[in-house]
Design an enzyme around this catalytic site. Structure first.
Site, PDB file in Angstrom:
ATOM      1  CG  PHE A  36      -2.007   0.932   1.265  1.00 44.70           C
ATOM      2  CD1 PHE A  36      -3.199   0.631   0.627  1.00 44.70           C
ATOM      3  CD2 PHE A  36      -1.888   2.141   1.923  1.00 44.70           C
ATOM      4  CE1 PHE A  36      -4.259   1.529   0.649  1.00 44.70           C
ATOM      5  CE2 PHE A  36      -2.945   3.048   1.954  1.00 44.70           C
ATOM      6  CZ  PHE A  36      -4.135   2.731   1.314  1.00 44.70           C
ATOM      7  CG  ASP A  49       0.445  -3.182   6.848  1.00 44.00           C
ATOM      8  OD1 ASP A  49      -0.621  -3.631   7.317  1.00 44.00           O
ATOM      9  OD2 ASP A  49       0.603  -1.995   6.521  1.00 44.00           O
ATOM     10  CE1 TYR A  89      -8.808   1.557   7.489  1.00 47.10           C
ATOM     11  CE2 TYR A  89      -7.919   2.500   9.501  1.00 47.10           C
ATOM     12  CZ  TYR A  89      -7.785   2.195   8.160  1.00 47.10           C
ATOM     13  OH  TYR A  89      -6.634   2.515   7.501  1.00 47.10           O
ATOM     14  CE  LYS A  90      -7.620  -0.996   5.166  1.00 45.94           C
ATOM     15  NZ  LYS A  90      -6.180  -0.925   4.911  1.00 45.94           N
ATOM     16  NE  ARG A 143     -10.402  -2.863  -2.505  1.00 46.01           N
ATOM     17  CZ  ARG A 143      -9.748  -2.237  -1.528  1.00 46.01           C
ATOM     18  NH1 ARG A 143      -8.515  -2.580  -1.232  1.00 46.01           N
ATOM     19  NH2 ARG A 143     -10.315  -1.254  -0.861  1.00 46.01           N
TER      20      ARG A 143
HETATM   21  C1  LIG Z   1      -5.583   0.432   4.809  1.00 37.98           C
HETATM   22  C2  LIG Z   1      -4.106   0.415   4.801  1.00 37.98           C
HETATM   23  C3  LIG Z   1      -3.360   1.484   5.347  1.00 37.98           C
HETATM   24  C4  LIG Z   1      -4.021   2.725   5.862  1.00 37.98           C
HETATM   25  O1  LIG Z   1      -3.193   3.432   6.736  1.00 37.98           O
HETATM   26  P1  LIG Z   1      -3.819   4.538   7.721  1.00 37.98           P
HETATM   27  O2  LIG Z   1      -2.667   5.196   8.331  1.00 37.98           O
HETATM   28  O3  LIG Z   1      -4.691   3.793   8.706  1.00 37.98           O
HETATM   29  O4  LIG Z   1      -4.653   5.454   6.890  1.00 37.98           O
HETATM   30  C5  LIG Z   1      -1.985   1.348   5.383  1.00 37.98           C
HETATM   31  N1  LIG Z   1      -1.360   0.258   4.895  1.00 37.98           N
HETATM   32  C6  LIG Z   1      -2.057  -0.774   4.354  1.00 37.98           C
HETATM   33  C7  LIG Z   1      -1.322  -1.970   3.841  1.00 37.98           C
HETATM   34  C8  LIG Z   1      -3.437  -0.706   4.268  1.00 37.98           C
HETATM   35  O5  LIG Z   1      -4.118  -1.706   3.709  1.00 37.98           O
END
Ligand SMILES: *Cc1c(COP(=O)(O)O)cnc(C)c1O
Length: 391
Positions: free
Chosen positions: A107, A178, A203-204, A350
């Site tokens: 990400f 992660d 939050y996911k 998705r």
């Molecule tokens: C959703 C997601 C994030 C989001 O990061 P925030 O700091 O919570 O906005 C970061 N890394 C990955 C791999 C994600 O899927």
């Protein structure tokens, strides 16, 4: 379990991989927290209502679903910040090495945070980004830390956590995982993997609500030797001594930074209760069944879509993606008909499969609606083609 969520009538929610729905009981819990704790107790709440212990208490709840022992996970901040903390701690462990290895399926914020950290360290570190399938071969003796997201946010492709961690350790590198798309989606065994660090958001798949705090795991044998990059007062050994000098708290507590988001943690703590009643192995089996059904139905009824996710369910997380050149508009048309997925540039539609509140009938109905949109080109309207801020 479906009955335990506040899902709008008629909606099929295939986006729990991005923002989980509201579990029943959370609104009441937050309401009680506001009136009975904040409203009635004011600042006494930090002690009498246990607000100060909440980041570790909820951390242990998260720990149970990622195979982490008690006292090895703490909540706070956002995932981007937790990535920074974990990576900086990993680099401290290998001062003689200057390369961080990641992959192009990560990400972007993870890569951005790494770039920013490396730039500001001013020690000529390099962020080496390779294709996901090249990661194993790219783990060489110059790598300080391997930093990967286990499940690819776009395609659902899943890394083999144990194999890559073992490879990293064999090459003398530190491992940072992660788990943003893993926690609550697939069984994870942090202790068994022997990885040093893991981070993730809530939050996911964990349904903690928009802005819910992130978590960080540190392997227990290391926690006491980390010198935190974000040395905040609540990670201090004695915050209320108000010393002028920083001394890290013992163990995982040193990964705390500042005042915890008490309201969000109350919502998350209530939402996490459901995980005490289900087994991740069952969740995974049901997620694979739903995903396989979805792939089969889409391929049977939507000839324009091309699978972007791995075909083999064993190397796929809990989401399925398809390429379609008009994917953005098609997703908008789908959303307008009550089937909620999302779109990731440049052409990915998705769909997340979350067995707590989805069943086979939902999957079939979603594909029937999608097939109609594609067959009759219902997506080809100006209101579906105009891009919104969040896709
Ligand atoms: C959703 C997601 C994030 C989001 O990061 P925030 O700091 O919570 O906005 C970061 N890394 C990955 C791999 C994600 O899927």
């Amino acid at each position: 379990m479906k009955d335990r969520f506040e899902l709008p009538e008629g909606m099929i929610y295939l986006d729990g991989n991005s923002l989980g729905p509201l579990p029943k009981g959370v609104a009441a819990r937050v309401g009680r927290m506001m009136s009975d704790e904040w409203g009635a107790n004011l600042i006494k709440g930090w002690n009498v209502d246990g607000w100060m212990a909440q980041p570790s208490r909820v951390g242990d709840m998260v720990g149970r679903i990622i195979g982490a022992p008690e006292g090895s996970v703490v909540m706070g901040d956002t995932l981007s910040l937790k990535v920074y903390q974990a990576l900086s701690a990993a680099l401290q462990m290998r001062p003689e090495r200057k390369v961080v290895l990641s992959d192009s399926g990560n990400f972007p914020t993870d890569l951005y945070m790494a770039e920013g950290l490396l730039r500001h360290l001013r020690q000529a570190h390099e962020l080496r980004v390779v294709a996901p399938e090249e990661v194993a071969d790219a783990i060489t003796g110059d790598i300080a830390a391997v930093m990967l997201t286990q499940v690819d946010y776009r395609t659902g492709r899943m890394h083999d956590m144990n194999a890559i961690t073992a490879k990293a350790h064999g090459a003398g590198a530190v491992m940072v995982w992660d788990l943003a798309h893993s926690a609550g989606a697939v069984p994870v065994d942090m202790a068994g993997s022997n990885a040093e660090f893991a981070v993730g958001c809530t939050y996911k798949y964990l349904n903690g609500g928009p802005g819910a705090p992130a978590f960080i795991y540190v392997r227990p044998d290391l926690a006491d030797s980390i010198d935190p990059a974000l040395a905040g007062w609540l990670g201090h050994e004695a915050p209320f001594a108000f010393d002028l000098d920083y001394r890290p708290a013992p163990g995982i507590e040193r990964m705390r930074v500042g005042t915890p988001p008490v309201l969000q943690l109350a919502a998350l703590e209530e939402a996490m209760k459901i995980w005490g009643e289900v087994d991740m192995v069952d969740i995974r089996a049901a997620s694979i069944r739903l995903s396989e059904l979805f792939v089969a139905e889409v391929e049977a009824h939507c000839p324009n879509l091309r699978l972007a996710s791995p075909r083999d369910a064993a190397v796929r997380g809990s989401q399925v993606s398809f390429h379609f050149e008009n994917g953005y508009a098609a997703m908008q048309a789908l959303i307008a008909r009550g089937v909620i997925g999302d779109f990731r540039a440049p052409d990915i539609m998705r769909f997340g499969f979350t067995p707590l509140y989805l069943d086979d009938a939902d999957v079939k109905r979603a594909v029937a609606i999608l097939a109609e949109i594609l067959r009759d080109r219902l997506w080809d309207r100006p209101e579906y083609l105009a891009r919104q801020r969040v896709t």
